[in-house]
Design a protein around this motif. Structure first.
Motif, PDB file in Angstrom:
ATOM      1  N   ALA A 126       0.827  -1.199   0.000  1.00 44.80           N
ATOM      2  CA  ALA A 126       0.000   0.000   0.000  1.00 44.80           C
ATOM      3  C   ALA A 126       0.861   1.248   0.000  1.00 44.80           C
ATOM      4  O   ALA A 126       1.940   1.282   0.566  1.00 44.80           O
ATOM      5  CB  ALA A 126      -0.922   0.002   1.214  1.00 44.80           C
ATOM      6  N   ARG A 127       0.381   2.301  -0.654  1.00 47.59           N
ATOM      7  CA  ARG A 127       1.169   3.512  -0.802  1.00 47.59           C
ATOM      8  C   ARG A 127       1.438   4.157   0.550  1.00 47.59           C
ATOM      9  O   ARG A 127       0.554   4.345   1.356  1.00 47.59           O
ATOM     10  CB  ARG A 127       0.415   4.490  -1.694  1.00 47.59           C
ATOM     11  CG  ARG A 127       1.213   5.751  -1.980  1.00 47.59           C
ATOM     12  CD  ARG A 127       0.382   6.746  -2.751  1.00 47.59           C
ATOM     13  NE  ARG A 127       1.168   7.934  -3.058  1.00 47.59           N
ATOM     14  CZ  ARG A 127       0.640   9.095  -3.375  1.00 47.59           C
ATOM     15  NH1 ARG A 127      -0.654   9.228  -3.442  1.00 47.59           N
ATOM     16  NH2 ARG A 127       1.407  10.125  -3.647  1.00 47.59           N
ATOM     17  N   VAL A 167      -3.007   6.635   3.131  1.00 47.98           N
ATOM     18  CA  VAL A 167      -2.123   7.751   2.812  1.00 47.98           C
ATOM     19  C   VAL A 167      -2.691   8.981   3.452  1.00 47.98           C
ATOM     20  O   VAL A 167      -3.817   9.023   3.857  1.00 47.98           O
ATOM     21  CB  VAL A 167      -2.083   7.880   1.287  1.00 47.98           C
ATOM     22  CG1 VAL A 167      -1.977   9.247   0.796  1.00 47.98           C
ATOM     23  CG2 VAL A 167      -0.965   7.040   0.745  1.00 47.98           C
ATOM     24  N   VAL A 188       1.828   0.019  -7.396  1.00 49.68           N
ATOM     25  CA  VAL A 188       0.484   0.582  -7.546  1.00 49.68           C
ATOM     26  C   VAL A 188      -0.425  -0.419  -8.242  1.00 49.68           C
ATOM     27  O   VAL A 188      -1.558  -0.676  -7.808  1.00 49.68           O
ATOM     28  CB  VAL A 188       0.534   1.902  -8.336  1.00 49.68           C
ATOM     29  CG1 VAL A 188      -0.873   2.445  -8.561  1.00 49.68           C
ATOM     30  CG2 VAL A 188       1.379   2.934  -7.589  1.00 49.68           C
ATOM     31  N   ARG A 239      -1.332  -3.429  -5.836  1.00 52.71           N
ATOM     32  CA  ARG A 239      -2.317  -3.177  -4.784  1.00 52.71           C
ATOM     33  C   ARG A 239      -3.705  -2.937  -5.354  1.00 52.71           C
ATOM     34  O   ARG A 239      -4.706  -3.220  -4.696  1.00 52.71           O
ATOM     35  CB  ARG A 239      -1.880  -2.027  -3.889  1.00 52.71           C
ATOM     36  CG  ARG A 239      -2.027  -0.640  -4.467  1.00 52.71           C
ATOM     37  CD  ARG A 239      -1.933   0.407  -3.360  1.00 52.71           C
ATOM     38  NE  ARG A 239      -1.985   1.738  -3.912  1.00 52.71           N
ATOM     39  CZ  ARG A 239      -0.915   2.490  -4.155  1.00 52.71           C
ATOM     40  NH1 ARG A 239       0.292   2.023  -3.915  1.00 52.71           N
ATOM     41  NH2 ARG A 239      -1.045   3.696  -4.662  1.00 52.71           N
ATOM     42  N   ARG A 240      -3.803  -2.431  -6.577  1.00 50.49           N
ATOM     43  CA  ARG A 240      -5.110  -2.169  -7.161  1.00 50.49           C
ATOM     44  C   ARG A 240      -5.787  -3.418  -7.699  1.00 50.49           C
ATOM     45  O   ARG A 240      -6.880  -3.345  -8.242  1.00 50.49           O
ATOM     46  CB  ARG A 240      -4.974  -1.112  -8.262  1.00 50.49           C
ATOM     47  CG  ARG A 240      -4.675   0.267  -7.689  1.00 50.49           C
ATOM     48  CD  ARG A 240      -4.509   1.331  -8.755  1.00 50.49           C
ATOM     49  NE  ARG A 240      -4.268   2.635  -8.147  1.00 50.49           N
ATOM     50  CZ  ARG A 240      -4.022   3.751  -8.832  1.00 50.49           C
ATOM     51  NH1 ARG A 240      -3.975   3.717 -10.163  1.00 50.49           N
ATOM     52  NH2 ARG A 240      -3.803   4.893  -8.197  1.00 50.49           N
ATOM     53  N   SER A 270      -8.077  -2.826  -1.131  1.00 45.39           N
ATOM     54  CA  SER A 270      -6.951  -1.899  -1.258  1.00 45.39           C
ATOM     55  C   SER A 270      -7.343  -0.664  -2.057  1.00 45.39           C
ATOM     56  O   SER A 270      -6.922   0.457  -1.738  1.00 45.39           O
ATOM     57  CB  SER A 270      -5.766  -2.594  -1.935  1.00 45.39           C
ATOM     58  OG  SER A 270      -5.278  -3.648  -1.144  1.00 45.39           O
ATOM     59  N   SER A 293      -9.370   1.495   0.240  1.00 45.10           N
ATOM     60  CA  SER A 293      -8.478   2.167   1.178  1.00 45.10           C
ATOM     61  C   SER A 293      -7.764   3.332   0.510  1.00 45.10           C
ATOM     62  O   SER A 293      -7.624   4.420   1.088  1.00 45.10           O
ATOM     63  CB  SER A 293      -7.456   1.167   1.722  1.00 45.10           C
ATOM     64  OG  SER A 293      -6.478   1.818   2.493  1.00 45.10           O
ATOM     65  N   GLU A 294      -7.308   3.118  -0.724  1.00 43.29           N
ATOM     66  CA  GLU A 294      -6.621   4.172  -1.454  1.00 43.29           C
ATOM     67  C   GLU A 294      -7.546   5.354  -1.713  1.00 43.29           C
ATOM     68  O   GLU A 294      -7.146   6.517  -1.569  1.00 43.29           O
ATOM     69  CB  GLU A 294      -6.105   3.610  -2.779  1.00 43.29           C
ATOM     70  CG  GLU A 294      -5.260   4.585  -3.571  1.00 43.29           C
ATOM     71  CD  GLU A 294      -4.752   3.986  -4.870  1.00 43.29           C
ATOM     72  OE1 GLU A 294      -3.582   4.219  -5.201  1.00 43.29           O
ATOM     73  OE2 GLU A 294      -5.535   3.304  -5.559  1.00 43.29           O
ATOM     74  N   ASP A 299      -8.079   7.247   1.632  1.00 42.92           N
ATOM     75  CA  ASP A 299      -6.918   8.052   2.009  1.00 42.92           C
ATOM     76  C   ASP A 299      -6.762   9.268   1.099  1.00 42.92           C
ATOM     77  O   ASP A 299      -6.407  10.351   1.544  1.00 42.92           O
ATOM     78  CB  ASP A 299      -5.660   7.193   1.946  1.00 42.92           C
ATOM     79  CG  ASP A 299      -5.661   6.077   2.964  1.00 42.92           C
ATOM     80  OD1 ASP A 299      -6.269   6.265   4.034  1.00 42.92           O
ATOM     81  OD2 ASP A 299      -5.067   5.025   2.707  1.00 42.92           O
ATOM     82  N   ALA A 300      -7.015   9.071  -0.200  1.00 40.11           N
ATOM     83  CA  ALA A 300      -6.875  10.179  -1.145  1.00 40.11           C
ATOM     84  C   ALA A 300      -7.948  11.239  -0.916  1.00 40.11           C
ATOM     85  O   ALA A 300      -7.704  12.436  -1.083  1.00 40.11           O
ATOM     86  CB  ALA A 300      -6.933   9.653  -2.579  1.00 40.11           C
ATOM     87  N   LEU A 345      -5.141  10.151  -8.479  1.00 41.13           N
ATOM     88  CA  LEU A 345      -4.972   8.705  -8.362  1.00 41.13           C
ATOM     89  C   LEU A 345      -4.793   8.027  -9.713  1.00 41.13           C
ATOM     90  O   LEU A 345      -3.920   7.177  -9.882  1.00 41.13           O
ATOM     91  CB  LEU A 345      -6.167   8.085  -7.635  1.00 41.13           C
ATOM     92  CG  LEU A 345      -6.231   8.293  -6.124  1.00 41.13           C
ATOM     93  CD1 LEU A 345      -7.425   7.558  -5.558  1.00 41.13           C
ATOM     94  CD2 LEU A 345      -4.948   7.825  -5.464  1.00 41.13           C
TER      95      LEU A 345
END
Length: 465
Positions: free
Chosen positions: A4-5, A30, A399, A402-403, A408, A411-412, A415-416, A425
């Motif tokens: 994850a980032r 993130v 990237v 995780r995608r 995930s 979650s991304e 966070d973004a 993104l």
């Protein structure tokens, strides 16, 4: 390294951040500056439903709708027949300090012991009847719950999450049980020679700010958290503008429709995030009966909203891995390290570049100076194009990896949104591939300043393992 980032495998954010259902293991997240702006542009086909106002679109097939008290985000991800739903309150940990760290985690866990008129067993059965398991989702920037279910059960899953968030019982008995379990988990994190030194380096840097506090809290202090404080936090959550994210095997419009049971959450405006935390160049140490010493160095870095945060990810890829500079210089050539790597820690209000090494206690000083020398070399010498291309491809590949998983992606998105970077993104892989040698040198010079390092070492005493 977690895929994850910005992850440091549970440190600070995911300093024991937890995601996923009970029994599924603790997972990770993130951050940036300010709340995400509403997007511009037409909605994807079929997004506007009868129960919803017209949706707007972000790049990358992300659809957005604002309802009373809640922002809805959706992104189709075809193929698995599943939908992941996250409901959270951004900023719920913004007031946690050293004495109250772990409060949001205790609330998220305690609510699963009974909510919406259901006890813990009935609540678990209700989730299982939908084909999933509800779990806490707590990080540096937000706290809430997550569930993954078959696509046809997405709406019912959202309604169940709403009951957990709006109507938690939070009885004395339930909170006492979860408090004991939370303290045990926090103690296990303290025994982790990988995550714990990095968390402590962030604690040295950020002090009493939530970024400096473990999400699971301190084992001794968690045991003393007041149930009334947990209930007060639950009341605050009910008055906080929420965020709901759905990612999975449905069109964007149907994903948004599935989230509509969460409408009417609260009329409160979005919370105003605190400002950037101050950074302190401090050092800490403790001794353990271990055969190794573990050292973490943290350097102040840009937050998620700054373009240079992307460059930091490429620098970490350049330094880490079996073909990375740190492994080659410190392990292969000098046998200084059992484990060595660099990590980007990128959040809404601040960032950090973290370097970690596990070494023999008698070679600790040599390992530290060697690691600093390699970081300085990145800042002072141009990176050869072939080496840089490997790092760019590796970072972009993370990237893509995780995608592949719906949770995930959710979650991304979460966070973004908190960071205000949703619009970026879709272009993240291209941004990573566009990083130049000049970018790497410039950001490395700005970040890896030895006089600003915050560090922590768990020093082995020669015993244990």
């Amino acid at each position: 390294r977690c895929r994850a980032r910005g992850c440091v495998c549970g440190v600070g954010s995911w300093g024991g951040e937890e995601r996923g259902g009970r029994g599924a293991g603790w997972r990770r997240a993130v951050g940036g500056e300010g709340r995400q702006r509403a997007p511009r542009g037409p909605a994807p086909a079929g997004v506007a439903g009868r129960a919803l106002p017209p949706a707007a679109a972000y790049p990358g097939d992300v659809a957005y709708v604002a309802l009373p008290g809640v922002d809805l985000l959706a992104r189709p991800k075809r193929g698995a027949g599943l939908v992941s739903v996250v409901l959270c309150a951004p900023g719920l940990r913004d007031e946690e300090g050293a004495k109250t760290a772990g409060l949001a985690a205790l609330l998220a866990r305690g609510a699963l012991r009974g909510a919406g008129g259901l006890d813990a067993e009935a609540l678990a059965f209700a989730a299982e009847a939908l084909g999933g398991t509800i779990g806490p989702a707590v990080g540096a920037e937000a706290a809430g719950w997550v569930v993954t279910v078959p696509a046809g059960a997405a709406r019912a899953a959202a309604a169940l999450l709403g009951a957990v968030a709006r109507e938690p019982a939070l009885t004395e008995e339930a909170l006492a049980g979860e408090r004991a379990l939370l303290a045990d988990d926090a103690a296990r994190l303290r025994d982790d020679m990988f995550r714990y030194p990095m968390q402590q380096a962030l604690a040295a840097a950020f002090g009493n700010d939530p970024y400096g506090q473990p999400v699971l809290g301190d084992p001794e202090r968690v045991s003393g958290l007041d149930p009334s404080a947990v209930r007060t936090l639950g009341e605050r959550l009910a008055g906080t503008r929420a965020l709901a994210v759905a990612v999975g095997d449905l069109p964007a419009g149907e994903l948004l429709e599935a989230l509509t049971p969460l409408a009417g959450w609260s009329a409160a405006p979005p919370a105003v995030p605190p400002g950037a935390p101050p950074w302190a160049a401090r050092a800490g140490t403790e001794q353990r009966e271990k055969a190794q010493s573990a050292l973490a160095l943290a350097f102040p870095a840009p937050p998620a909203t700054v373009a240079d945060a992307v460059v930091l990810e490429v620098i970490a890829a350049l330094l880490s891995g079996l073909s990375g500079r740190l492994f080659d210089a410190l392990r292969e050539r000098r046998s200084l390290a059992y484990t060595v790597l660099a990590l980007p820690w990128v959040r809404r209000r601040a960032g950090a570049g973290i370097a970690y090494i596990a070494t023999s206690p008698e070679r600790e000083a040599e390992a530290r100076s060697g690691m600093l020398a390699e970081l300085e070399r990145v800042a002072g010498e141009p990176v050869p194009e072939a080496e840089l291309e490997r790092a760019r491809r590796y970072a972009a590949g993370l990237v893509d990896i995780r995608r592949q998983h719906g949770t995930s992606v959710a979650s991304e998105l979460l966070d973004a949104w908190v960071a205000g970077t949703v619009e970026q993104l879709a272009g993240l892989p291209d941004a990573l591939r566009a990083v130049t040698a000049g970018d790497v040198a410039r950001v490395a010079r700005a970040v890896f300043q030895a006089e600003r390092v915050a560090e922590y070492v768990v020093r082995g005493a020669g015993g244990g393992r």
